[in-house]
Design a protein around this motif. Sequence first.
Motif, PDB file in Angstrom:
ATOM      1  N   TRP A  30       0.583  -1.120  -0.008  1.00 49.19           N
ATOM      2  CA  TRP A  30      -0.008   0.007  -0.148  1.00 49.19           C
ATOM      3  C   TRP A  30       0.832   1.326   0.004  1.00 49.19           C
ATOM      4  CZ3 TRP A  30      -5.046  -1.662  -0.314  1.00 49.19           C
ATOM      5  CH2 TRP A  30      -5.265  -2.795   0.261  1.00 49.19           C
ATOM      6  N   ASN A  46       0.985   5.659  -0.485  1.00 46.28           N
ATOM      7  CA  ASN A  46       0.178   7.206  -0.819  1.00 46.28           C
ATOM      8  C   ASN A  46       1.136   8.275  -0.184  1.00 46.28           C
ATOM      9  OD1 ASN A  46      -1.665   8.940  -1.766  1.00 46.28           O
ATOM     10  ND2 ASN A  46      -3.396   8.492  -0.217  1.00 46.28           N
ATOM     11  N   GLN A  50      -0.326  -0.978  -4.976  1.00 50.63           N
ATOM     12  CA  GLN A  50      -1.378  -0.196  -4.836  1.00 50.63           C
ATOM     13  C   GLN A  50      -1.038   1.263  -4.793  1.00 50.63           C
ATOM     14  OE1 GLN A  50      -2.332   1.915  -2.192  1.00 50.63           O
ATOM     15  NE2 GLN A  50      -4.164   2.601  -2.733  1.00 50.63           N
ATOM     16  N   GLN A  51      -1.747   2.065  -5.552  1.00 54.42           N
ATOM     17  CA  GLN A  51      -1.710   3.599  -5.797  1.00 54.42           C
ATOM     18  C   GLN A  51      -3.094   4.128  -6.207  1.00 54.42           C
ATOM     19  OE1 GLN A  51       1.068   4.857  -8.660  1.00 54.42           O
ATOM     20  NE2 GLN A  51      -0.208   4.055 -10.290  1.00 54.42           N
ATOM     21  N   ASP A  52      -3.323   5.267  -5.657  1.00 54.40           N
ATOM     22  CA  ASP A  52      -4.813   5.841  -5.830  1.00 54.40           C
ATOM     23  C   ASP A  52      -4.689   6.627  -7.293  1.00 54.40           C
ATOM     24  OD1 ASP A  52      -3.744   8.223  -5.795  1.00 54.40           O
ATOM     25  OD2 ASP A  52      -4.421   8.668  -3.379  1.00 54.40           O
ATOM     26  N   TRP A 100      -7.232   0.631  -8.892  1.00 53.35           N
ATOM     27  CA  TRP A 100      -7.933   1.256  -7.712  1.00 53.35           C
ATOM     28  C   TRP A 100      -9.137   2.164  -8.056  1.00 53.35           C
ATOM     29  CZ3 TRP A 100      -7.499  -0.325  -2.941  1.00 53.35           C
ATOM     30  CH2 TRP A 100      -7.751   0.270  -1.983  1.00 53.35           C
ATOM     31  N   ASN A 135      -8.027   2.197   1.822  1.00 51.70           N
ATOM     32  CA  ASN A 135      -6.501   2.269   1.802  1.00 51.70           C
ATOM     33  C   ASN A 135      -5.784   2.243   3.264  1.00 51.70           C
ATOM     34  OD1 ASN A 135      -3.581   2.353   1.484  1.00 51.70           O
ATOM     35  ND2 ASN A 135      -3.758   3.981  -0.132  1.00 51.70           N
ATOM     36  N   GLU A 185      -3.877   5.010   5.251  1.00 52.41           N
ATOM     37  CA  GLU A 185      -4.670   6.328   5.709  1.00 52.41           C
ATOM     38  C   GLU A 185      -4.614   6.214   7.236  1.00 52.41           C
ATOM     39  OE1 GLU A 185      -5.297   8.737   3.706  1.00 52.41           O
ATOM     40  OE2 GLU A 185      -4.872   7.919   1.960  1.00 52.41           O
TER      41      GLU A 185
END
Length: 272
Positions: A81, A83, A172-174, A200, A208, A211
């Motif tokens: 994960w 961000n 994972q990335q937004d 995503w 996620n 966060e």
Amino acid sequence: MGRLIQADRRATLTEITTRYNRGMQQSNSEATTRTTLRRMGYNSRRPHRVPLISTTNRKKRLQFARAHQNWTVKDWKNVAWSNESRFLLRHSDGRVRIWRKQNENMDPSCLVTTVQAGGGGVMVWGMFSWHTLGPLVPIGHRLNATAYLSIVSDHVHPFMTTMYPSSDGCSQQDNAPCHKARIISNWFLEHDNEFTVLKWPPQSPDLNPIEHLWDVVERELRALDVHPTNQLQDAILSIWANISKECFQHLVESMPGRIKAVLKAKGGQTQY
């Protein structure tokens, strides 16, 4: 009085008392109103903040949840994960307050929607998986596609190939603009034999778990009460490095519950 609250969650104690007393032979004081509301289970609280989710993105969130509803914790352990987050020297969460009962925190009338915005302070990029905390990288300028490409090649790539040598990892990335740039997409395509990129859904910070790691850092910062920006960056890096394994593993293990919550909300906001 309950109907007045339902009609206007943001009404002040004075406004509720005034509206209640209209047409009444005997007027209530604000103290009586406060006591009555508490007896009914209402308290003045800050509203829960959630992202403003469009109808289109609700559908995309629901599609994602349906596609992953059978994933187990074992499957989510293969996801790394990531961000960005910005931390401020001075934090303001607004002065809006609403009346609600303890179990009404996610009632639509008790929510305040938010949108993404910039600001001062220290910006960092981070990554982690169930197995370990990854790097935390300070970003000294606005994050554009070129700067993000450096992060991907210098940090995402070695993390993924080290943690998932069998090429079964998923990054994972937004959907931030710099994440979706052509040079980033091309880079991931060139390395798709080493790991894949998780598709995503938009406006899904509740899905996620990183966060919640930002929340941990934020709470620790508030307790430290740091002031100069250089101390802020050092404090963020120190807090991140000391997040317990139990903490971040528990967050990854919550993913099946998060997916169920999105399904239950039909793509809408969840308690996460």
